[in-house]
Scaffold this motif. Structure first.
Motif, PDB file in Angstrom:
ATOM      1  N   GLY A 106       9.124  12.302  -0.857  1.00 45.77           N
ATOM      2  CA  GLY A 106       8.280  12.565  -1.927  1.00 45.77           C
ATOM      3  C   GLY A 106       7.076  13.427  -1.971  1.00 45.77           C
ATOM      4  O   GLY A 106       7.008  14.244  -1.289  1.00 45.77           O
ATOM      5  N   LYS A 107       5.995  12.743  -2.223  1.00 47.36           N
ATOM      6  CA  LYS A 107       4.617  13.659  -2.143  1.00 47.36           C
ATOM      7  C   LYS A 107       3.854  13.099  -1.125  1.00 47.36           C
ATOM      8  O   LYS A 107       2.840  13.511  -0.777  1.00 47.36           O
ATOM      9  CB  LYS A 107       3.679  13.367  -3.461  1.00 47.36           C
ATOM     10  N   GLY A 108       4.487  12.274  -0.155  1.00 47.90           N
ATOM     11  CA  GLY A 108       3.640  11.949   1.131  1.00 47.90           C
ATOM     12  C   GLY A 108       2.789  11.110   0.627  1.00 47.90           C
ATOM     13  O   GLY A 108       2.635  10.484  -0.546  1.00 47.90           O
ATOM     14  N   GLY A 109       2.215  10.443   1.718  1.00 50.82           N
ATOM     15  CA  GLY A 109       1.028   9.463   1.587  1.00 50.82           C
ATOM     16  C   GLY A 109       0.856   8.434   2.520  1.00 50.82           C
ATOM     17  O   GLY A 109       0.464   8.672   3.634  1.00 50.82           O
ATOM     18  N   ILE A 110       1.503   7.188   2.286  1.00 52.24           N
ATOM     19  CA  ILE A 110       1.303   6.172   3.424  1.00 52.24           C
ATOM     20  C   ILE A 110       1.986   6.695   4.495  1.00 52.24           C
ATOM     21  O   ILE A 110       2.997   7.468   4.263  1.00 52.24           O
ATOM     22  CB  ILE A 110       1.700   4.716   2.808  1.00 52.24           C
ATOM     23  N   LYS A 111       1.950   6.117   5.689  1.00 48.85           N
ATOM     24  CA  LYS A 111       2.497   6.286   6.705  1.00 48.85           C
ATOM     25  C   LYS A 111       3.406   5.388   7.284  1.00 48.85           C
ATOM     26  O   LYS A 111       3.232   4.137   7.440  1.00 48.85           O
ATOM     27  CB  LYS A 111       1.481   6.617   8.230  1.00 48.85           C
TER      28      LYS A 111
END
Length: 288
Positions: A269-274
């Motif tokens: 998706g858009k990335g974010g949490i790891k």
């Protein structure tokens, strides 16, 4: 002569059977409540031998049931075990600790960990023990659960801010959960399904098992994967990211050196949490 010998053997077997038949079962029930209504409240359950099962519900209290089983070859050993093995409950700050105390394991609520006995000598026990924990908790409760031997950890409908699970020799199964997640299984599989995707960085570590996680479809995350003898599988669309540079100080005083990370990194998706998947001998599956 043969008849006498056979009779002695049968008598010996019967005596041996009677000696191993000593067993005690005790069920402990408690209703627990946090002293304050803080979003930092956490239930911590630490077991040594036995499983832990937790289910979220719509009530406001924590309902605890612990079945303590002691077995021994002699009545005196059985009584000793009944006195030695205790289920303890303590509230410290925003945490309620439920733990098993033994002659070899003292739990330190300051560190949240077991420590060796005070004299640092391992005591040989003349009995076997097992504690089976079953708990119902308000759905929004954060939990930390851990056991070492002879049991799996299972949690369902637990949807607090954080869920931390560790199992040394058993499996971990989490159903319909939510919150930041940190799970570690040494020798069995980890299986997780989310009620809603984690709201913070999460870790999934296993030494000798697979990790299977089902997220919701709208996952936005940066995934890090490392396994010596395994692969990662997913039905999400992913974008490969460049390896991170790992900064290390040199021992010879020449300054700082940079190494490429051994982890494979992907964006969903858009990335974010790891989401960190670290395995040694297993595969990781991420699916929606």
């Amino acid at each position: 002569m043969k008849t006498v010998k056979t009779g002695m053997i049968l008598l010996g077997l019967l005596c041996g059977h009677l000696m191993t038949a000593q067993k005690s079962n005790e069920t402990i029930t408690e209703e627990l409540n946090f002293s304050s209504k803080s979003d930092k409240n956490m239930l911590v359950v630490k077991n040594i031998n036995g499983p832990i099962r937790v289910e979220g519900y719509d009530g406001s209290a924590i309902i605890l049931e612990a079945e303590k089983t002691i077995s021994a070859k002699r009545e005196s050993y059985l009584e000793e075990g009944k006195q030695d093995i205790q289920v303890k409950i303590e509230e410290v700050d925003n945490r309620i600790y439920v733990y098993v105390e033994t002659p070899n394991n003292n739990f330190n609520t300051s560190s949240g960990r077991y420590e060796n006995s005070r004299n640092n000598r391992w005591i040989k026990l003349d009995y076997r023990f097992n504690v089976d924990f079953t708990l119902k908790v308000p759905r929004s409760t954060s939990v930390e659960l851990a056991t070492m031997n002879d049991g799996d950890i299972y949690a369902k409908d637990v949807q607090g801010d954080e869920i931390i699970i560790s199992n040394l020799n058993g499996a971990i199964t989490l159903e319909n959960i939510a919150g930041r997640t940190d799970v570690n299984a040494l020798n069995k599989d980890i299986n997780i399904t989310y009620h809603k995707n984690p709201n913070g960085d999460s870790k999934y570590h296993s030494l000798n098992g697979d990790v299977n996680v089902t997220f919701k479809e709208n996952l936005n995350a940066d995934v890090s994967f490392k396994s010596l003898n395994g692969d990662m599988y997913t039905n999400y669309d992913t974008t490969a990211l460049k390896p991170e540079l790992v900064k290390k100080k040199t021992k010879n005083g020449k300054g700082i050196k940079y190494n490429m990370s051994a982890n494979q990194t992907y964006r969903i998706g858009k990335g974010g949490i790891k989401l960190d998947f670290n395995l040694l001998n297993g595969d990781a599956t991420l699916k929606k």
